[in-house]
Design an enzyme around this catalytic site. Structure first.
Site, mmCIF file in Angstrom:
data_model
loop_
_atom_site.group_PDB
_atom_site.id
_atom_site.type_symbol
_atom_site.label_atom_id
_atom_site.label_comp_id
_atom_site.label_asym_id
_atom_site.label_seq_id
_atom_site.Cartn_x
_atom_site.Cartn_y
_atom_site.Cartn_z
ATOM 1 N N LYS A 1 7.824 -17.448 -10.900
ATOM 2 C CA LYS A 1 7.082 -16.308 -11.458
ATOM 3 C C LYS A 1 5.888 -16.789 -12.288
ATOM 4 O O LYS A 1 6.041 -17.662 -13.150
ATOM 5 C CB LYS A 1 8.038 -15.482 -12.325
ATOM 6 C CG LYS A 1 7.405 -14.211 -12.820
ATOM 7 C CD LYS A 1 8.348 -13.447 -13.745
ATOM 8 C CE LYS A 1 7.580 -12.344 -14.435
ATOM 9 N NZ LYS A 1 8.326 -11.759 -15.537
ATOM 10 N N ASN B 1 0.852 -1.206 0.000
ATOM 11 C CA ASN B 1 0.000 0.000 0.000
ATOM 12 C C ASN B 1 0.879 1.245 0.000
ATOM 13 O O ASN B 1 2.099 1.142 -0.027
ATOM 14 C CB ASN B 1 -0.969 -0.025 1.191
ATOM 15 C CG ASN B 1 -0.224 -0.122 2.500
ATOM 16 O OD1 ASN B 1 0.636 0.688 2.789
ATOM 17 N ND2 ASN B 1 -0.524 -1.157 3.285
ATOM 18 N N PRO C 1 -2.783 -11.675 10.159
ATOM 19 C CA PRO C 1 -3.012 -11.480 11.593
ATOM 20 C C PRO C 1 -3.119 -9.991 11.892
ATOM 21 O O PRO C 1 -2.447 -9.177 11.245
ATOM 22 C CB PRO C 1 -1.759 -12.078 12.244
ATOM 23 C CG PRO C 1 -0.728 -12.094 11.175
ATOM 24 C CD PRO C 1 -1.465 -12.262 9.878
ATOM 25 N N ASP C 2 -3.951 -9.626 12.836
ATOM 26 C CA ASP C 2 -4.016 -8.237 13.294
ATOM 27 C C ASP C 2 -2.975 -8.097 14.405
ATOM 28 O O ASP C 2 -3.149 -8.614 15.514
ATOM 29 C CB ASP C 2 -5.425 -7.896 13.794
ATOM 30 C CG ASP C 2 -5.564 -6.398 14.036
ATOM 31 O OD1 ASP C 2 -4.693 -5.824 14.711
ATOM 32 O OD2 ASP C 2 -6.532 -5.806 13.516
ATOM 33 N N ILE C 3 -1.890 -7.425 14.069
ATOM 34 C CA ILE C 3 -0.744 -7.345 14.995
ATOM 35 C C ILE C 3 -1.141 -6.612 16.267
ATOM 36 O O ILE C 3 -0.881 -7.065 17.384
ATOM 37 C CB ILE C 3 0.430 -6.643 14.282
ATOM 38 C CG1 ILE C 3 0.877 -7.510 13.103
ATOM 39 C CG2 ILE C 3 1.584 -6.386 15.230
ATOM 40 C CD1 ILE C 3 1.664 -6.792 12.052
ATOM 41 N N ASP D 1 -4.140 -6.018 4.757
ATOM 42 C CA ASP D 1 -5.160 -6.821 5.440
ATOM 43 C C ASP D 1 -5.242 -8.258 4.925
ATOM 44 O O ASP D 1 -5.422 -9.183 5.695
ATOM 45 C CB ASP D 1 -6.523 -6.150 5.289
ATOM 46 C CG ASP D 1 -6.585 -4.858 6.095
ATOM 47 O OD1 ASP D 1 -6.229 -4.919 7.291
ATOM 48 O OD2 ASP D 1 -6.955 -3.802 5.545
ATOM 49 N N PHE E 1 -3.258 3.286 15.460
ATOM 50 C CA PHE E 1 -3.596 4.380 14.552
ATOM 51 C C PHE E 1 -4.837 3.945 13.778
ATOM 52 O O PHE E 1 -5.058 2.743 13.566
ATOM 53 C CB PHE E 1 -2.447 4.656 13.584
ATOM 54 C CG PHE E 1 -1.452 5.655 14.122
ATOM 55 C CD1 PHE E 1 -0.591 5.301 15.143
ATOM 56 C CD2 PHE E 1 -1.408 6.952 13.618
ATOM 57 C CE1 PHE E 1 0.323 6.224 15.657
ATOM 58 C CE2 PHE E 1 -0.500 7.875 14.115
ATOM 59 C CZ PHE E 1 0.365 7.521 15.139
ATOM 60 N N LYS F 1 -12.938 1.144 17.011
ATOM 61 C CA LYS F 1 -11.705 0.373 16.800
ATOM 62 C C LYS F 1 -10.923 0.226 18.107
ATOM 63 O O LYS F 1 -10.331 -0.809 18.387
ATOM 64 C CB LYS F 1 -10.846 1.105 15.757
ATOM 65 C CG LYS F 1 -9.889 0.213 15.050
ATOM 66 C CD LYS F 1 -9.373 0.859 13.788
ATOM 67 C CE LYS F 1 -10.352 0.773 12.634
ATOM 68 N NZ LYS F 1 -9.854 1.323 11.391
HETATM 69 O O1 C5P Z 1 -8.307 -2.187 11.263
HETATM 70 P P1 C5P Z 1 -7.391 -1.101 10.824
HETATM 71 O O2 C5P Z 1 -6.390 -1.554 9.803
HETATM 72 O O3 C5P Z 1 -8.049 0.178 10.433
HETATM 73 O O4 C5P Z 1 -6.588 -0.759 12.153
HETATM 74 C C1 C5P Z 1 -5.531 0.138 12.163
HETATM 75 C C2 C5P Z 1 -4.637 -0.136 13.340
HETATM 76 O O5 C5P Z 1 -4.417 -1.529 13.517
HETATM 77 C C3 C5P Z 1 -3.276 0.451 13.136
HETATM 78 O O6 C5P Z 1 -2.737 0.770 14.415
HETATM 79 C C4 C5P Z 1 -2.511 -0.684 12.489
HETATM 80 O O7 C5P Z 1 -1.106 -0.565 12.692
HETATM 81 C C5 C5P Z 1 -3.078 -1.879 13.221
HETATM 82 N N1 C5P Z 1 -3.124 -3.106 12.420
HETATM 83 C C6 C5P Z 1 -2.279 -4.161 12.739
HETATM 84 N N2 C5P Z 1 -2.370 -5.344 12.023
HETATM 85 C C7 C5P Z 1 -3.271 -5.486 11.029
HETATM 86 C C8 C5P Z 1 -4.118 -4.413 10.697
HETATM 87 C C9 C5P Z 1 -4.021 -3.240 11.407
HETATM 88 O O8 C5P Z 1 -1.462 -4.022 13.638
HETATM 89 N N3 C5P Z 1 -3.316 -6.624 10.370
#
Ligand code: C5P
Length: 401
Positions: free
Chosen positions: A287, A209, A304-306, A277, A323, A337
């Site tokens: 390739k 991105n 994974p959502d870190i 995401d 953020f 959120k």
């Molecule tokens: O859900 P969204 O992407 O809007 O959330 C943003 C926040 O979550 C940011 O702090 C981003 O660094 C964190 N994030 C993360 N791992 C993901 C998606 C978002 O740590 N996979």
């Protein structure tokens, strides 16, 4: 401000030496006295006259010059400074410093100094990546030498990658941070995520991105300047390495999560990375070929959502900050959120294209906590980072643990 500070600037032989002329000017503007050592190779890139004119002092070049030694020996030269800055720091000079060699005025002064030393490395990307250079740099940092940069981008040699000297203003900021007074976050440990992630489709293609990493890097720099032991876990960016942080470079979201876990325990977690995401479920090992048939379909799986994972524990940092980049209903989404991801604070920003936030130097944010929302005026990303850092310091002062 650097009023009254005395800086010994060592200019070694790299094309980035031209930036050192600007660095001298910027330091003088802030009231610092700048005395320069120009190596023999450095003098191939900038002239002693230019250096002398900008520093308004004579230039020191030769270890064996009778004039140099009678007027100001190498010992006095290095001791009569508050800080020694090496910019550009070449592979050769870093090697000499690591090995303790002293065969010219610059290396001798660096060996003789009892003052903090800040180096701004610059060289070809392959040279910087070479294990010898990396080992020298690691050794110097373990001995307390501070480093700023190198950043990534197009290099003077025409190659692209890491090796570009930090910009003069970044070096000035690192110097100011070194001289900064109170360090309210001393003894605290922080982890900051920054930049985009890159999710491979095949060995040459990826999903990413537009995140520049500017905000996350600025947060890491500000926390480090306030004394926090800061680990910056960053996806690929063109931002220079912030001064005083331990940088862990990663590509994918899963690597980012693992690097954060490895950096625990911490008191503070700030997730500013724009994590991709969804990633291709399985990256092709060779390739993908265009064969005129149906384009390949990407089967995406969720990353994974870190932030949410680390905020859920185990080992949850005491203060977790996320953020939220939104284009509408910024605060409402940020509140939701914050709860959903179990964060203490969310820094919410409007990233609609008209704001120029993505990739730009400014940001307009709202700090969303459980009990309040603070609307901050438009300011630079660096100012956002510094204000956030002050809030973090105030939070720990308040809770007193
Ligand atoms: O859900 P969204 O992407 O809007 O959330 C943003 C926040 O979550 C940011 O702090 C981003 O660094 C964190 N994030 C993360 N791992 C993901 C998606 C978002 O740590 N996979």
């Amino acid at each position: 401000m650097l009023a009254g500070k005395r800086i010994l600037l060592v200019i070694a032989g790299g094309i980035a030496a031209y930036k050192s002329l600007d660095l001298i000017r910027r330091l003088r503007e802030r009231g610092a006295g700048v005395r320069c050592i120009l190596t023999r190779a450095g003098a191939q890139f900038v002239t002693p006259l230019a250096v002398a004119s900008l520093s308004e002092d004579r230039v020191y070049e030769d270890l064996f010059s009778l004039t140099d030694e009678s007027e100001m020996g190498h010992i006095r030269l290095s001791r009569e400074a508050d800080l020694v800055v090496v910019a550009p720091a070449t592979a050769d000079l870093l090697g000499k410093m690591a090995a303790g060699l002293a065969d010219d005025l610059a290396s001798t002064a660096l060996l003789a100094t009892d003052k903090p030393v800040l180096v701004a490395p610059t060289m070809n990307v392959m040279m910087w990546a070479h294990p010898a250079v990396q080992a020298n740099m690691a050794l110097l940092q373990a001995r307390g030498v501070r480093r700023i940069g190198p950043g990534s981008g197009e290099l003077a040699c025409g190659e692209v990658g890491s090796g570009r000297m930090a910009e003069p203003l970044e070096i000035v900021a690192a110097i100011e941070a070194l001289f900064a007074g109170p360090r309210p976050l001393a003894g605290r440990r922080a982890i900051v995520t920054s930049g985009p992630t890159r999710e491979p489709i095949d060995p040459v293609r990826y999903i990413a991105n537009r995140s520049s990493g500017k905000q996350g890097h600025a947060v890491a720099a500000a926390l480090a300047a306030a004394g926090a032991d800061t680990v910056l876990v960053s996806g690929p960016t063109a931002e220079p390495d912030p001064a005083g942080v331990s940088l862990v470079r990663v590509e994918t979201a899963r690597e980012m999560l693992e690097a954060c876990r490895a950096a625990l325990p911490a008191d503070i977690l700030v997730c500013a990375a724009a994590v991709v995401d969804w990633r291709p479920g399985e990256a092709a090992t060779s390739k993908l070929k265009k064969d005129g048939g149906t384009p390949p379909a990407l089967h995406l799986v969720e990353n994974p959502d870190i932030l949410a994972t680390l905020a859920a524990g185990p080992g949850r940092p005491a203060l977790v900050v996320g953020f939220a980049a939104e284009t509408d209903d910024v605060v409402a989404y940020a509140r939701a959120k914050r709860v959903k991801k179990n964060c203490d604070w969310i820094v919410a920003n409007d990233v609609s294209p008209a704001t120029g936030t993505f990739g730009g130097d400014h940001n307009t944010v709202h700090l969303v906590a459980a009990d309040r929302v603070e609307d901050w005026p438009r300011m630079t990303k660096r100012e956002v980072a510094e204000r956030l850092t002050r809030r973090v310091a105030a939070h720990f002062a308040e809770i007193g643990s």
